[in-house]
Design an enzyme around this catalytic site. Structure first.
Site, PDB file in Angstrom:
ATOM      1  N   ASP A 226       0.828  -1.203   0.000  1.00 23.00           N
ATOM      2  CA  ASP A 226       0.000   0.000   0.000  1.00 23.00           C
ATOM      3  C   ASP A 226       0.868   1.262   0.000  1.00 23.00           C
ATOM      4  OD1 ASP A 226      -2.812   0.980   0.360  1.00 23.00           O
ATOM      5  OD2 ASP A 226      -1.986   1.865   2.186  1.00 23.00           O
ATOM      6  N   GLU A 276      14.171 -15.303   0.146  1.00 23.05           N
ATOM      7  CA  GLU A 276      14.592 -16.405   1.034  1.00 23.05           C
ATOM      8  C   GLU A 276      13.636 -17.583   0.910  1.00 23.05           C
ATOM      9  OE1 GLU A 276      14.554 -14.741   4.972  1.00 23.05           O
ATOM     10  OE2 GLU A 276      16.234 -13.397   4.529  1.00 23.05           O
TER      11      GLU A 276
END
Ligand code: NOJ
Length: 567
Positions: A226, A276
């Site tokens: 956002d 990751e």
């Protein structure tokens, strides 16, 4: 209510339209996906309290799998006083009890994945709720404290500090500063209940990395970020004047509030965390600015990978404007190595069918303020153009972000009664602007049930009677319905997608757009007369259907329709 079908979710093998054997293993799935935005409060209400919730979403997953979407993006479902529909977050790592529990979230993700649908969640990093524990601590702490340092507190100006620290304006109207009674003011670029965080603080940065890991560990596939361009601000004293918000950005990263160079460093650190995971989690940034070349920088591969491009949404209906937008957007994306995005509607703008059904140049804010009475909407034109625009959007390379209800051809609810409006924009503009509630009215699922099948309770926003005509149940199985067009288009798109770049081809009439990706062609007519096109017709937005428009060598493209064909 008949909506709850969790048992159907448990057996995921077939959706009736496509066979699902788990999710597409391609880690780059998001580069060319159909993503369906769910505004949770308004989608489906599973517990009958009038507010949509996770249980409701879960019950409708088979519908979404059947629609053929690759992913859902859930607007915020976190604990929130709902001062801005959930974009005022109290705890970024929990579920609002009115919307469900973390266990229910896990069940939703598991069911969605079993149906081959991925899940994207919203991250709201620019601000928190004013009820966030950090902000409560800041209010209770003295100036200069570490607690205040997580937000943007400044002394007032003028005699007695009675004036705001700068001329910065809130997006929702009024000053972007709120006094706290001890001479200090805090910054809120949106509602007063949404204090801005201070991204110069390591603790703030670390906390959002923890939030990303929290949801990625729970199996979410990606994040929608956002107000992605507002995190890094120039907060040096004296604060620089910037009274015009982000409507006139200097386009060199020098604005004190938006799109500063430093913001990109934040997303590079996010990308490291997202990478990751196996597969790496996707991310898409929301930068609601006039689209410019800098917009696309957020989508660089070492940053978010994708950024919303709202230029199609902002484009006026017309061959030249649509073609310009597509050409520019594709070129800009290519230049930075990001994946294109296309949006026609969202929870922040009047629905696109309505926009297309109003005369060109209609002031939408004024139209809404007058309950949609000042200018009549042509529902036929609205439907025709919306259907055509859908085929164009779904033919383009990149990801199409759909907004719940657009597959039903839903129109804006323009005449919501003033006393039911909840968007903070309405109050903050002194009732000059009605706000965004008209596209957030709970979805009509069935024509004859209570609340059109949304749920057993009184919906948080009233639904108009004409919603019955748009209900999913009314459209189900009707070949000329919007829902069936979306289903067919999304299913065909899956098999037609080509890696080839977009080629523009010339038609005799410049009011007809013609593009191709390999042998997959799309034509869109903005003209006011019929055109004959050669090729093997695959799909038309024309309600008459393929049989009726087919000719010996191709098909007839009628005004304001689009078609896919092979050649
Ligand atoms: C963008 C969101 O889409 C909108 O709904 C919200 O009001 C603002 N950001 C503030 O969070």
């Amino acid at each position: 209510m008949t909506a709850l079908l969790p048992s159907a979710v448990a057996a995921p093998a077939t959706t009736g339209r496509r066979t699902v054997s788990g999710m597409d293993p391609d880690p780059g799935w998001w580069r060319d996906a159909v993503v369906y935005q769910i505004y949770p409060r308004s989608f489906a209400d599973g517990d009958g309290d009038g507010i949509g919730d996770l249980l409701g979403i879960r019950s409708r997953l088979p519908y979404l799998a059947d629609l053929g979407v690759d992913a859902v993006w859930l607007s915020p479902f976190y604990p929130s006083p709902l001062a801005d529909g959930g974009y005022d977050v109290v705890d970024h790592r929990d579920v609002d009890p009115r919307l469900g529990t973390l266990d229910e979230f896990d069940d939703l993700v598991a069911d969605a994945h079993a149906l081959g649908v991925r899940v994207i969640v919203d991250v709201v990093p620019n601000h928190t709720s004013d009820r966030h524990p950090w902000f409560l601590e800041a209010l209770a702490s003295p100036r200069g404290s570490r607690a205040r340092g997580r937000y943007v507190f400044r002394d007032g100006t003028g005699p007695d500090g009675a004036q705001p620290p700068s001329d910065w304006r809130s997006h929702f109207g009024g000053s972007a500063w709120q006094p706290v009674g001890d001479g200090q003011w805090y910054l809120h670029l949106f509602a007063r209940e949404q204090p801005d965080l201070n991204w110069d603080q390591d603790e703030v940065r670390e906390d959002f990395l923890t939030t990303l890991r929290f949801w990625a560990d729970r199996g979410v596939d990606g994040f929608r970020v956002d107000v992605a361009h507002a995190l890094a601000k120039d907060l040096r004293h004296p604060l620089r004047s910037q009274p015009h918000l982000d409507t006139r950005l200097p386009l060199d990263g020098s604005d004190p509030l938006y799109d500063r160079e430093e913001v990109h460093e934040i997303y590079r650190s996010w990308r490291q965390v997202l990478d990751e995971y196996d597969p790496p989690r996707m991310a898409v940034g929301e930068t609601w600015t006039p689209t410019n070349p800098r917009t696309y920088l957020y989508s660089r591969p070492d940053e978010l990978g994708q950024v919303f491009d709202f230029s199609l949404l902002k484009a006026q209906w017309g061959a030249a404007s649509f073609r310009d937008v597509v050409t520019r957007s594709l070129a800009e994306q290519l230049a930075v190595g990001g994946a294109p995005t296309w949006v026609l509607s969202s929870h922040d703008v009047p629905r696109h069918a309505t926009r297309y059904g109003l005369p060109p140049g209609t002031d939408l804010d004024a139209w809404l303020a007058g309950d949609g009475r000042a200018v009549p909407l042509d529902a036929e034109v609205a439907a025709r153009r919306a259907r055509a625009a859908t085929l164009l959007m779904l033919a383009l390379p990149g990801s199409a972000y759909l907004y719940q209800g657009e597959e039903l051809g839903l129109l804006e609810v323009a005449d919501l009664p003033a006393d039911r409006l909840q968007d903070p924009v309405y109050e903050r503009t002194g009732h000059a602007l009605k706000g965004r509630d008209g596209c957030r009215v709970p979805i009509p699922w069935t024509a004859h049930e209570r609340a059109f099948g949304f749920g057993d309770g009184e919906p948080w926003l009233p639904q108009p009677e004409w919603f019955a005509d748009f209900a999913a149940s009314t459209q189900e199985g009707r070949a000329d319905s919007s829902l069936e067009l979306y289903r067919r288009a999304i299913a065909q798109r899956r098999t037609l997608r080509r890696p080839d770049p977009v080629r523009w081809l010339d038609q005799v009439d410049p009011e007809v757009l013609h593009l191709a990706r390999g042998d997959w062609h799309c034509v869109v007519s903005f003209a006011d007369r019929d055109h004959e096109v050669d090729g093997e017709l695959l799909l038309t937005s024309d309600r008459a259907g393929e049989q009726d428009v087919r000719t010996a060598d191709g098909f007839v493209l009628r005004p304001e329709t689009a078609a896919w064909f092979r050649r």
